[in-house]
Enzyme design. Structure first.
Site, PDB file in Angstrom:
ATOM      1  N   ASP A   1      52.829   5.203  39.480  1.00 49.56           N
ATOM      2  CA  ASP A   1      52.853   5.904  38.299  1.00 49.56           C
ATOM      3  C   ASP A   1      52.183   5.378  37.480  1.00 49.56           C
ATOM      4  O   ASP A   1      52.374   4.202  36.604  1.00 49.56           O
ATOM      5  CB  ASP A   1      54.427   5.827  38.179  1.00 49.56           C
ATOM      6  CG  ASP A   1      54.596   6.677  36.762  1.00 49.56           C
ATOM      7  OD1 ASP A   1      53.888   7.068  36.378  1.00 49.56           O
ATOM      8  OD2 ASP A   1      55.927   6.844  36.510  1.00 49.56           O
TER       9      ASP A   1
ATOM     10  N   HIS B   1      55.778  18.720  36.904  1.00 47.69           N
ATOM     11  CA  HIS B   1      57.004  18.304  36.726  1.00 47.69           C
ATOM     12  C   HIS B   1      58.134  19.336  35.880  1.00 47.69           C
ATOM     13  O   HIS B   1      57.421  20.072  35.153  1.00 47.69           O
ATOM     14  CB  HIS B   1      57.037  16.919  36.010  1.00 47.69           C
ATOM     15  CG  HIS B   1      58.095  16.195  35.978  1.00 47.69           C
ATOM     16  ND1 HIS B   1      59.155  16.311  36.909  1.00 47.69           N
ATOM     17  CD2 HIS B   1      58.508  14.931  35.312  1.00 47.69           C
ATOM     18  CE1 HIS B   1      60.196  15.226  36.683  1.00 47.69           C
ATOM     19  NE2 HIS B   1      59.610  14.386  35.575  1.00 47.69           N
TER      20      HIS B   1
ATOM     21  N   ASN C   1      59.258   8.974  28.198  1.00 47.26           N
ATOM     22  CA  ASN C   1      59.782   9.593  29.357  1.00 47.26           C
ATOM     23  C   ASN C   1      60.164  11.346  29.480  1.00 47.26           C
ATOM     24  O   ASN C   1      60.559  11.372  28.238  1.00 47.26           O
ATOM     25  CB  ASN C   1      61.189   8.752  29.650  1.00 47.26           C
ATOM     26  CG  ASN C   1      61.565   9.358  31.208  1.00 47.26           C
ATOM     27  OD1 ASN C   1      62.225  10.363  31.333  1.00 47.26           O
ATOM     28  ND2 ASN C   1      61.127   8.696  32.372  1.00 47.26           N
ATOM     29  N   SER C   2      59.623  11.901  30.235  1.00 46.96           N
ATOM     30  CA  SER C   2      59.668  13.097  30.351  1.00 46.96           C
ATOM     31  C   SER C   2      61.298  13.645  29.893  1.00 46.96           C
ATOM     32  O   SER C   2      61.205  15.102  29.429  1.00 46.96           O
ATOM     33  CB  SER C   2      59.367  13.885  31.644  1.00 46.96           C
ATOM     34  OG  SER C   2      58.051  13.406  31.975  1.00 46.96           O
TER      35      SER C   2
ATOM     36  N   SER D   1      57.561   3.818  40.439  1.00 42.75           N
ATOM     37  CA  SER D   1      57.985   4.339  39.341  1.00 42.75           C
ATOM     38  C   SER D   1      57.652   3.610  37.836  1.00 42.75           C
ATOM     39  O   SER D   1      58.162   2.343  37.871  1.00 42.75           O
ATOM     40  CB  SER D   1      59.412   4.635  39.270  1.00 42.75           C
ATOM     41  OG  SER D   1      59.896   5.023  38.004  1.00 42.75           O
ATOM     42  N   GLY D   2      57.269   4.262  36.979  1.00 42.69           N
ATOM     43  CA  GLY D   2      57.140   3.642  35.435  1.00 42.69           C
ATOM     44  C   GLY D   2      58.367   3.648  35.017  1.00 42.69           C
ATOM     45  O   GLY D   2      58.653   2.503  34.188  1.00 42.69           O
ATOM     46  N   LEU D   3      59.229   4.378  35.019  1.00 42.47           N
ATOM     47  CA  LEU D   3      60.487   4.236  34.527  1.00 42.47           C
ATOM     48  C   LEU D   3      61.469   3.110  35.047  1.00 42.47           C
ATOM     49  O   LEU D   3      61.767   2.296  34.498  1.00 42.47           O
ATOM     50  CB  LEU D   3      61.383   5.644  34.729  1.00 42.47           C
ATOM     51  CG  LEU D   3      62.839   5.524  34.468  1.00 42.47           C
ATOM     52  CD1 LEU D   3      63.099   5.345  32.974  1.00 42.47           C
ATOM     53  CD2 LEU D   3      63.713   6.619  34.902  1.00 42.47           C
TER      54      LEU D   3
ATOM     55  N   LYS E   1      53.300   6.491  26.125  1.00 41.29           N
ATOM     56  CA  LYS E   1      54.117   7.816  26.629  1.00 41.29           C
ATOM     57  C   LYS E   1      55.468   7.400  26.393  1.00 41.29           C
ATOM     58  O   LYS E   1      55.994   6.657  25.905  1.00 41.29           O
ATOM     59  CB  LYS E   1      53.848   7.823  28.096  1.00 41.29           C
ATOM     60  CG  LYS E   1      54.172   6.763  29.193  1.00 41.29           C
ATOM     61  CD  LYS E   1      55.853   6.661  29.536  1.00 41.29           C
ATOM     62  CE  LYS E   1      56.176   7.946  30.167  1.00 41.29           C
ATOM     63  NZ  LYS E   1      55.898   8.432  31.602  1.00 41.29           N
TER      64      LYS E   1
ATOM     65  N   GLU F   1      49.441  11.318  34.048  1.00 38.13           N
ATOM     66  CA  GLU F   1      50.172  12.440  33.472  1.00 38.13           C
ATOM     67  C   GLU F   1      49.175  12.914  32.174  1.00 38.13           C
ATOM     68  O   GLU F   1      48.743  11.944  31.216  1.00 38.13           O
ATOM     69  CB  GLU F   1      51.537  12.148  32.878  1.00 38.13           C
ATOM     70  CG  GLU F   1      51.836  11.126  32.196  1.00 38.13           C
ATOM     71  CD  GLU F   1      53.223  10.739  32.194  1.00 38.13           C
ATOM     72  OE1 GLU F   1      53.741  10.403  33.327  1.00 38.13           O
ATOM     73  OE2 GLU F   1      54.063  10.471  31.191  1.00 38.13           O
TER      74      GLU F   1
ATOM     75  N   ASP G   1      60.432   3.028  29.180  1.00 40.08           N
ATOM     76  CA  ASP G   1      59.508   3.760  29.610  1.00 40.08           C
ATOM     77  C   ASP G   1      58.568   4.114  28.712  1.00 40.08           C
ATOM     78  O   ASP G   1      58.433   5.386  28.283  1.00 40.08           O
ATOM     79  CB  ASP G   1      60.115   4.831  30.531  1.00 40.08           C
ATOM     80  CG  ASP G   1      59.076   5.539  31.497  1.00 40.08           C
ATOM     81  OD1 ASP G   1      57.899   4.905  31.635  1.00 40.08           O
ATOM     82  OD2 ASP G   1      59.371   6.623  32.091  1.00 40.08           O
TER      83      ASP G   1
ATOM     84  N   ASP H   1      51.458   6.324  34.356  1.00 41.73           N
ATOM     85  CA  ASP H   1      51.707   6.977  33.063  1.00 41.73           C
ATOM     86  C   ASP H   1      50.400   7.811  32.833  1.00 41.73           C
ATOM     87  O   ASP H   1      50.123   8.632  33.297  1.00 41.73           O
ATOM     88  CB  ASP H   1      51.957   5.661  32.151  1.00 41.73           C
ATOM     89  CG  ASP H   1      53.476   5.173  32.519  1.00 41.73           C
ATOM     90  OD1 ASP H   1      54.151   5.725  33.222  1.00 41.73           O
ATOM     91  OD2 ASP H   1      53.507   3.860  32.345  1.00 41.73           O
TER      92      ASP H   1
HETATM   93  C1  SPV Z   1      59.091   7.909  36.707  1.00 40.94           C
HETATM   94  O1  SPV Z   1      59.449   7.664  37.901  1.00 40.94           O
HETATM   95  O2  SPV Z   1      58.915   6.960  36.009  1.00 40.94           O
HETATM   96  C2  SPV Z   1      58.380   9.079  36.745  1.00 40.94           C
HETATM   97  C3  SPV Z   1      59.463  10.316  36.924  1.00 40.94           C
HETATM   98  O3  SPV Z   1      57.320   9.212  35.985  1.00 40.94           O
HETATM   99  S1  SPV Z   1      60.208  10.712  35.680  1.00 40.94           S
HETATM  100  O4  SPV Z   1      61.080   9.648  35.106  1.00 40.94           O
HETATM  101  O5  SPV Z   1      61.042  11.899  35.924  1.00 40.94           O
HETATM  102  O6  SPV Z   1      59.421  11.113  34.455  1.00 40.94           O
HETATM  103 MG    MG Z   2      57.089   7.632  34.874  1.00 43.52          MG
END
Ligand code: SPV
Ligand code: MG
Length: 294
Positions: free
Chosen positions: A85, A189, A122-123, A46-48, A120, A114, A58, A87
């Site tokens: 991930d 997502h 975070n979503s 995961s990027g986060l 980026k 993405e 993130d 990004d």
């Molecule tokens: C991550 O885990 O970094 C993701 C999922 O990209 S989210 O945090 O939902 O964007």
């Molecule tokens: Mg991410």
């Protein structure tokens, strides 16, 4: 992976097989080992959480080579395939090319990019995030696929149209374009608290390519619903880091309050367990083999 099966092939099988697969989040070598011991067949880097574990946001604050170094520790720590991930791909098509090549060289089995812009966000932060131009993002996908070092390398294209509030038609239009550009799977997502829009997307998509989902916000949906909807892969995206935060906070505050270890010993992993997890037994064996006998 099963012996003889490369990690690239193993991830490809997880993502493309008709049965529902699961990827579990890890953010460093130790958490990757824990994912493997729990019985998962693949890791989500995961990027986060890799960012948060470094104390960063993130928002592409770590440079991509710093991320790559962290990913290499994870690949070394587990035999499982890892979906990275990626990004937004750290820039344009040219950055994606180099990133994908380096991932493959270091044993990372796949990447998810993405359709947003560098740096980026975070979503789950804010509304109406800017999306990438479709043609430009298709160029990133093609460049990534043309740069993979193994035929099994998996490139997942992540559609952020629902997150950004552009609606179902735009999400489908983008998914179709990314599929045609060569993406091996589509990650759709959503930040809704129910799975409705994800399920509506899955119905309309009708398995043109494998679908990957991240049910962080719609966590209460039974997993059987995803099976029935023909979803390929579920990513449990951040739960090891989030559990570690709770556990670390509790231990730190108990020790701070008590000025003693009495309350935490027995609640925390033993030192012996730390040695086991990082493979000290193997080193002792190697010492017997390679060091002069005393
Ligand atoms: C991550 O885990 O970094 C993701 C999922 O990209 S989210 O945090 O939902 O964007
Ligand atoms: Mg991410």
């Amino acid at each position: 992976p099963r012996s003889g099966v490369s990690r690239f092939a193993a991830l490809r099988r997880e993502i493309t097989s008709p049965t529902l697969s699961f990827l579990m989040e890890a953010h460093d070598g130790l958490s990757a080992k824990i994912v493997e011991e729990a019985g998962f067949r693949g890791v989500w880097a995961s990027g986060l959480t890799t960012s948060a574990a470094l104390g960063l946001r993130d928002s592409n604050e770590a440079s991509w080579t710093q991320v790559l170094d962290q990913l290499e520790y994870m690949a070394d720590a587990t035999s499982l395939p890892i979906l990275v991930d990626g990004d937004t791909g750290h820039g344009n098509f040219n950055n994606v090319r180099r990133f994908v090549r380096k991932l493959g060289e270091r044993g990372l089995a796949g990447v998810c990019i993405e359709d947003k812009l560098f740096p980026k966000t975070n979503s789950f932060i804010g509304e109406g995030q800017a999306l990438a131009d479709i043609e430009e993002f298709c160029g990133r996908i093609k460049a990534g696929k043309d740069s993979q070092v193994d035929d099994g390398f998996v490139l997942v294209a992540r559609v952020e149209a629902l997150i950004a509030g552009h609606g179902m038609a735009e999400a489908l239009r983008r998914a179709e374009a990314y599929h045609r550009a060569g993406a091996d799977a589509i990650l759709i997502h959503s930040k809704r608290s129910t799975a409705e829009e994800i399920l509506a997307f899955a119905r309309a998509w009708d398995n043109r390519a494998p679908l990957v989902i991240v049910p962080t916000m719609y966590y209460a949906t039974p997993t059987s619903v995803y099976r029935e909807a023909g979803i390929s892969t579920v990513i449990w995206a951040n739960h090891l880091l989030r559990s570690a935060i709770v556990a670390m906070r509790e231990t730190a505050s108990r020790i701070a309050e008590d000025e003693s270890l009495m309350r935490v010993e027995g609640q925390v992993a033993s030192v012996k367990e730390v040695f086991r997890l990082v493979g000290n037994a193997e080193l002792e064996e190697a010492e017997r083999r390679y060091l002069p006998a005393r």
